[in-house]
Design a protein around this motif. Structure first.
Motif, PDB file in Angstrom:
ATOM      1  N   THR A  56       0.852  -1.188   0.000  1.00 55.30           N
ATOM      2  CA  THR A  56       0.000   0.000   0.000  1.00 55.30           C
ATOM      3  C   THR A  56       0.885   1.235   0.000  1.00 55.30           C
ATOM      4  OG1 THR A  56      -1.978   1.006   0.975  1.00 55.30           O
ATOM      5  CG2 THR A  56      -0.258   0.266   2.511  1.00 55.30           C
ATOM      6  N   VAL A  57       0.247   2.393   0.029  1.00 57.43           N
ATOM      7  CA  VAL A  57       0.954   3.673   0.109  1.00 57.43           C
ATOM      8  C   VAL A  57       0.613   4.286   1.457  1.00 57.43           C
ATOM      9  CG1 VAL A  57       1.225   5.967  -0.927  1.00 57.43           C
ATOM     10  CG2 VAL A  57       0.744   3.997  -2.385  1.00 57.43           C
ATOM     11  N   GLU A  58       1.647   4.832   2.151  1.00 58.34           N
ATOM     12  CA  GLU A  58       1.326   5.484   3.410  1.00 58.34           C
ATOM     13  C   GLU A  58       0.513   6.739   3.125  1.00 58.34           C
ATOM     14  OE1 GLU A  58       4.856   6.569   5.656  1.00 58.34           O
ATOM     15  OE2 GLU A  58       5.471   7.983   4.173  1.00 58.34           O
ATOM     16  N   ASP A 125      -6.877   3.013  -0.112  1.00 55.80           N
ATOM     17  CA  ASP A 125      -8.139   3.502   0.423  1.00 55.80           C
ATOM     18  C   ASP A 125      -9.073   4.046  -0.653  1.00 55.80           C
ATOM     19  OD1 ASP A 125      -6.409   5.703   0.063  1.00 55.80           O
ATOM     20  OD2 ASP A 125      -7.272   6.819   1.724  1.00 55.80           O
ATOM     21  N   ILE A 126      -8.572   4.940  -1.493  1.00 54.47           N
ATOM     22  CA  ILE A 126      -9.419   5.600  -2.490  1.00 54.47           C
ATOM     23  C   ILE A 126      -8.663   5.677  -3.806  1.00 54.47           C
ATOM     24  CG2 ILE A 126     -10.567   7.776  -3.124  1.00 54.47           C
ATOM     25  CD1 ILE A 126     -10.886   8.342  -0.135  1.00 54.47           C
ATOM     26  N   ILE A 127      -9.395   5.497  -4.899  1.00 58.81           N
ATOM     27  CA  ILE A 127      -8.813   5.772  -6.206  1.00 58.81           C
ATOM     28  C   ILE A 127      -9.666   6.823  -6.898  1.00 58.81           C
ATOM     29  CG2 ILE A 127      -9.961   3.884  -7.467  1.00 58.81           C
ATOM     30  CD1 ILE A 127      -7.236   3.578  -9.014  1.00 58.81           C
ATOM     31  N   ALA A 128      -9.007   7.882  -7.322  1.00 60.13           N
ATOM     32  CA  ALA A 128      -9.661   8.963  -8.056  1.00 60.13           C
ATOM     33  C   ALA A 128      -9.046   8.991  -9.456  1.00 60.13           C
ATOM     34  CB  ALA A 128      -9.478  10.293  -7.320  1.00 60.13           C
ATOM     35  N   ASN A 129      -7.991   9.752  -9.622  1.00 62.34           N
ATOM     36  CA  ASN A 129      -7.297   9.810 -10.916  1.00 62.34           C
ATOM     37  C   ASN A 129      -6.327   8.655 -11.105  1.00 62.34           C
ATOM     38  OD1 ASN A 129      -8.630  12.116 -11.769  1.00 62.34           O
ATOM     39  ND2 ASN A 129      -7.197  13.446 -10.692  1.00 62.34           N
ATOM     40  N   GLY A 130      -5.948   7.998 -10.039  1.00 61.55           N
ATOM     41  CA  GLY A 130      -5.130   6.792 -10.133  1.00 61.55           C
ATOM     42  C   GLY A 130      -3.638   7.026 -10.209  1.00 61.55           C
ATOM     43  N   ASP A 131      -3.179   8.239  -9.915  1.00 61.79           N
ATOM     44  CA  ASP A 131      -1.750   8.528 -10.030  1.00 61.79           C
ATOM     45  C   ASP A 131      -0.911   7.692  -9.071  1.00 61.79           C
ATOM     46  OD1 ASP A 131      -1.968  10.514 -12.093  1.00 61.79           O
ATOM     47  OD2 ASP A 131      -2.760  11.885 -10.575  1.00 61.79           O
ATOM     48  N   ALA A 132      -1.324   7.614  -7.810  1.00 65.08           N
ATOM     49  CA  ALA A 132      -0.572   6.818  -6.837  1.00 65.08           C
ATOM     50  C   ALA A 132      -0.594   5.345  -7.237  1.00 65.08           C
ATOM     51  CB  ALA A 132      -1.131   7.004  -5.431  1.00 65.08           C
ATOM     52  N   ALA A 133      -1.751   4.866  -7.671  1.00 64.13           N
ATOM     53  CA  ALA A 133      -1.856   3.462  -8.089  1.00 64.13           C
ATOM     54  C   ALA A 133      -0.932   3.171  -9.261  1.00 64.13           C
ATOM     55  CB  ALA A 133      -3.305   3.119  -8.444  1.00 64.13           C
ATOM     56  N   ARG A 134      -0.908   4.051 -10.252  1.00 59.62           N
ATOM     57  CA  ARG A 134      -0.011   3.841 -11.398  1.00 59.62           C
ATOM     58  C   ARG A 134       1.448   3.840 -10.948  1.00 59.62           C
ATOM     59  NH1 ARG A 134      -4.045   6.676 -14.012  1.00 59.62           N
ATOM     60  NH2 ARG A 134      -3.066   8.689 -13.685  1.00 59.62           N
ATOM     61  N   GLY A 135       1.792   4.706  -9.986  1.00 56.08           N
ATOM     62  CA  GLY A 135       3.159   4.725  -9.469  1.00 56.08           C
ATOM     63  C   GLY A 135       3.528   3.434  -8.782  1.00 56.08           C
ATOM     64  N   SER A 143      10.310  -4.139 -10.002  1.00 57.36           N
ATOM     65  CA  SER A 143      10.894  -5.082  -9.046  1.00 57.36           C
ATOM     66  C   SER A 143      10.969  -6.495  -9.615  1.00 57.36           C
ATOM     67  CB  SER A 143      10.069  -5.111  -7.754  1.00 57.36           C
ATOM     68  OG  SER A 143       8.868  -5.862  -7.948  1.00 57.36           O
ATOM     69  N   GLY A 144      10.172  -6.757 -10.650  1.00 58.99           N
ATOM     70  CA  GLY A 144      10.091  -8.101 -11.213  1.00 58.99           C
ATOM     71  C   GLY A 144       9.015  -8.950 -10.563  1.00 58.99           C
ATOM     72  N   ALA A 145       8.378  -8.436  -9.500  1.00 58.76           N
ATOM     73  CA  ALA A 145       7.300  -9.170  -8.827  1.00 58.76           C
ATOM     74  C   ALA A 145       6.073  -9.208  -9.736  1.00 58.76           C
ATOM     75  CB  ALA A 145       6.953  -8.489  -7.504  1.00 58.76           C
ATOM     76  N   GLU A 146       5.167 -10.109  -9.426  1.00 57.01           N
ATOM     77  CA  GLU A 146       3.916 -10.208 -10.172  1.00 57.01           C
ATOM     78  C   GLU A 146       2.805  -9.513  -9.384  1.00 57.01           C
ATOM     79  OE1 GLU A 146       0.824 -13.469 -12.058  1.00 57.01           O
ATOM     80  OE2 GLU A 146       2.744 -14.144 -11.259  1.00 57.01           O
ATOM     81  N   LEU A 147       2.124  -8.586 -10.032  1.00 55.24           N
ATOM     82  CA  LEU A 147       0.967  -7.916  -9.436  1.00 55.24           C
ATOM     83  C   LEU A 147      -0.255  -8.773  -9.731  1.00 55.24           C
ATOM     84  CD1 LEU A 147      -0.365  -5.466  -8.047  1.00 55.24           C
ATOM     85  CD2 LEU A 147      -0.542  -4.421 -10.324  1.00 55.24           C
ATOM     86  N   VAL A 148      -0.851  -9.356  -8.681  1.00 59.43           N
ATOM     87  CA  VAL A 148      -2.001 -10.233  -8.892  1.00 59.43           C
ATOM     88  C   VAL A 148      -3.313  -9.468  -8.877  1.00 59.43           C
ATOM     89  CG1 VAL A 148      -0.803 -12.249  -7.981  1.00 59.43           C
ATOM     90  CG2 VAL A 148      -2.250 -10.890  -6.453  1.00 59.43           C
ATOM     91  N   GLY A 149      -3.297  -8.240  -8.359  1.00 63.64           N
ATOM     92  CA  GLY A 149      -4.511  -7.445  -8.361  1.00 63.64           C
ATOM     93  C   GLY A 149      -4.398  -6.221  -7.490  1.00 63.64           C
ATOM     94  N   VAL A 150      -5.442  -5.407  -7.599  1.00 59.47           N
ATOM     95  CA  VAL A 150      -5.549  -4.165  -6.841  1.00 59.47           C
ATOM     96  C   VAL A 150      -6.892  -4.180  -6.122  1.00 59.47           C
ATOM     97  CG1 VAL A 150      -5.677  -1.639  -6.998  1.00 59.47           C
ATOM     98  CG2 VAL A 150      -4.137  -2.904  -8.522  1.00 59.47           C
ATOM     99  N   GLY A 151      -6.873  -3.878  -4.833  1.00 59.33           N
ATOM    100  CA  GLY A 151      -8.097  -3.751  -4.048  1.00 59.33           C
ATOM    101  C   GLY A 151      -8.226  -2.322  -3.567  1.00 59.33           C
ATOM    102  N   ALA A 160     -11.017   8.814 -13.714  1.00 58.52           N
ATOM    103  CA  ALA A 160     -10.414   7.843 -14.633  1.00 58.52           C
ATOM    104  C   ALA A 160      -9.504   6.794 -14.000  1.00 58.52           C
ATOM    105  CB  ALA A 160      -9.624   8.602 -15.709  1.00 58.52           C
ATOM    106  N   GLY A 161      -9.181   6.906 -12.714  1.00 55.52           N
ATOM    107  CA  GLY A 161      -8.169   6.040 -12.120  1.00 55.52           C
ATOM    108  C   GLY A 161      -8.437   4.553 -12.224  1.00 55.52           C
ATOM    109  N   GLY A 162      -9.582   4.112 -11.781  1.00 53.01           N
ATOM    110  CA  GLY A 162      -9.914   2.689 -11.824  1.00 53.01           C
ATOM    111  C   GLY A 162      -9.945   2.159 -13.242  1.00 53.01           C
ATOM    112  N   ARG A 163     -10.550   2.920 -14.124  1.00 53.46           N
ATOM    113  CA  ARG A 163     -10.634   2.528 -15.533  1.00 53.46           C
ATOM    114  C   ARG A 163      -9.233   2.391 -16.145  1.00 53.46           C
ATOM    115  NH1 ARG A 163     -14.150   5.918 -16.506  1.00 53.46           N
ATOM    116  NH2 ARG A 163     -12.841   7.664 -17.117  1.00 53.46           N
TER     117      ARG A 163
END
Length: 190
Positions: A56-58, A125-135, A143-151, A160-163
């Motif tokens: 997550t992001v602090e 917690d919240i997604i609006a424009n999705g900038d933090a999520a994209r980061g 990192s080479g890790a696999e992202l299995v999903g976002v909650g 537009a963030g979630g989309r």
């Protein structure tokens, strides 16, 4: 999550047609019982994905991410927004704007806590424009890790963030989707 919707209706404050203040349950004060329910719901949705770490992001994402990590029995790693004197100089870093804070910050995760062997679930917690999520997605990919999903606890689906995350082919699950804050009223998607 009907309990979460009800709390948003009771305690959320619509600031504008773009901004919903949720300080009473997500961003300043935390209800432990409701937060653990969120974690159980995320864990149920992603349990079959073989998650090895929750990221997550602090700071506002930490309670829901902690509850999820607890339910899945895996470590929680949070992306820091500030470098400290003890920060890993080789940390994975992305510069992201903050919709609610109106500033640009760096988010970073030490390579010590995320590797190519991990299967990562990103919770926020919240997604609006999705900038933090994209980061965070970029950091995970580098990192080479696999992202299995976002909650996401609360998705403002009129932004537009979630989309944008879904268009990358990433599974995104939201506990609550808000389609409008028009006229000072919270309107949920079904």
């Amino acid at each position: 999550m009907e309990a979460l919707k009800q709390r948003i209706l009771e305690e959320g404050i619509v600031i504008s047609d773009q901004v919903l203040k949720l300080d009473g349950l997500l961003n300043h004060q935390v209800d432990p019982e409701l937060t653990m329910q969120m974690g159980k719901e995320f864990a149920a949705r992603f349990r079959e994905e073989g998650v090895t770490r929750v990221v997550t992001v602090e700071s506002s994402g930490i309670p829901a991410a902690f509850a999820t990590a607890y339910e899945l029995g895996v470590p929680l790693v949070f992306a820091r927004r500030k470098k400290t004197l003890l920060a890993d100089p080789d940390a994975l870093c992305e510069r992201v704007p903050s919709f609610t804070k109106g500033i640009v910050t760096d988010i970073l995760i030490s390579r010590q806590y995320i590797s190519e062997n991990d299967r990562i679930l990103f919770i926020d917690d919240i997604i609006a424009n999705g900038d933090a999520a994209r980061g965070v997605v970029k950091i995970i990919q580098r990192s080479g890790a696999e992202l299995v999903g976002v909650g996401i606890v609360v998705e403002k689906s009129f932004q537009a963030g979630g989309r944008a995350i879904r268009e990358q082919g990433i599974r995104l699950e939201s506990l609550v989707r808000i389609m409008s804050l028009n006229d000072g009223k919270v309107t949920f998607e079904d």
